[in-house]
Design a protein around this motif. Structure first.
Motif, mmCIF file in Angstrom:
data_model
loop_
_atom_site.group_PDB
_atom_site.id
_atom_site.type_symbol
_atom_site.label_atom_id
_atom_site.label_comp_id
_atom_site.label_asym_id
_atom_site.label_seq_id
_atom_site.Cartn_x
_atom_site.Cartn_y
_atom_site.Cartn_z
ATOM 1 N N ALA A 34 0.833 -1.206 0.000
ATOM 2 C CA ALA A 34 0.000 0.000 0.000
ATOM 3 C C ALA A 34 0.867 1.254 0.000
ATOM 4 O O ALA A 34 0.566 2.226 -0.701
ATOM 5 N N LEU A 35 1.940 1.231 0.759
ATOM 6 C CA LEU A 35 2.843 2.383 0.811
ATOM 7 C C LEU A 35 3.460 2.660 -0.556
ATOM 8 O O LEU A 35 3.570 3.812 -0.972
ATOM 9 N N LEU A 38 0.780 4.410 -2.527
ATOM 10 C CA LEU A 38 0.539 5.786 -2.078
ATOM 11 C C LEU A 38 1.662 6.738 -2.468
ATOM 12 O O LEU A 38 1.415 7.882 -2.825
ATOM 13 N N SER A 42 1.379 9.648 0.946
ATOM 14 C CA SER A 42 1.355 9.141 2.310
ATOM 15 C C SER A 42 1.865 10.184 3.292
ATOM 16 O O SER A 42 2.833 10.880 3.029
ATOM 17 N N VAL A 45 4.174 7.405 8.774
ATOM 18 C CA VAL A 45 3.887 5.982 8.940
ATOM 19 C C VAL A 45 4.818 5.410 10.000
ATOM 20 O O VAL A 45 6.037 5.570 9.918
ATOM 21 N N TRP A 54 -0.762 4.099 9.808
ATOM 22 C CA TRP A 54 -0.922 5.418 9.193
ATOM 23 C C TRP A 54 -1.703 6.298 10.142
ATOM 24 O O TRP A 54 -2.688 5.870 10.747
ATOM 25 N N VAL A 56 -4.288 9.217 10.491
ATOM 26 C CA VAL A 56 -5.354 9.775 9.658
ATOM 27 C C VAL A 56 -6.176 10.744 10.502
ATOM 28 O O VAL A 56 -6.150 10.679 11.734
ATOM 29 N N THR A 103 -2.533 11.142 6.609
ATOM 30 C CA THR A 103 -2.796 10.568 5.291
ATOM 31 C C THR A 103 -4.290 10.665 4.997
ATOM 32 O O THR A 103 -5.115 10.395 5.878
ATOM 33 N N VAL A 105 -7.619 9.400 4.157
ATOM 34 C CA VAL A 105 -8.119 8.049 4.388
ATOM 35 C C VAL A 105 -8.692 7.417 3.114
ATOM 36 O O VAL A 105 -8.619 6.199 2.944
ATOM 37 N N LEU A 108 -5.688 6.092 1.277
ATOM 38 C CA LEU A 108 -5.155 4.949 2.013
ATOM 39 C C LEU A 108 -6.031 3.723 1.801
ATOM 40 O O LEU A 108 -5.530 2.626 1.537
ATOM 41 N N ARG A 109 -7.327 3.892 1.898
ATOM 42 C CA ARG A 109 -8.248 2.765 1.706
ATOM 43 C C ARG A 109 -8.070 2.155 0.321
ATOM 44 O O ARG A 109 -7.981 0.936 0.178
#
Length: 122
Positions: A34-35, A38, A42, A45, A54, A56, A103, A105, A108-109
């Motif tokens: 995921a990072l 992003l 991002s 973290v 993360w 948020v 971040t 959200v 991120l999701r």
């Protein structure tokens, strides 16, 4: 710039989530994917040997329902490493807090959901 509610001291400290920030905990293997997705989107973290966390905006991850991930909010403390710890052992900053320490959200999701897809689907 960090929030007054995110205190970066000389030692790792348990700090309360749910005030100026919540944390989303993602298993390390999925979190690293995921990072990568992003990238510069991002914020800060925290990493430990099992997960990435993360930071948020408070309440922004309400209703988060992704398998094996957890939203840490009111009533939960998160181990926050000292400002300059960028390697383990123990929790460290994978991405140090800076001007953009929270971040988005939604981004991120999407990145976490994408990281859970089989390699062939990416």
């Amino acid at each position: 710039m960090t929030s007054p509610a995110l205190q970066l001291g000389a030692a790792t400290a348990a700090q309360p989530a749910g005030r100026a920030w919540d944390a989303v905990r993602v298993p390390r293997s999925i979190g690293l994917l995921a990072l990568a997705t992003l990238g510069a989107r991002s914020g800060a973290v925290i990493e430990d040997d099992r997960a990435l966390y993360w930071l948020v905006p408070t309440g922004s991850a309400a209703g988060w329902d992704i398998t094996n991930t957890t939203v840490l909010g009111v009533g939960v403390k998160v181990l926050v490493p000292p400002a300059r710890r960028t390697a383990g052992p123990g929790p460290f900053w994978r991405i140090c807090p800076g001007d953009t320490w929270l971040t988005d959200v939604t981004a991120l999701r999407a990145a976490v959901e994408d990281a859970y897809r089989p390699e062939a689907a990416r």
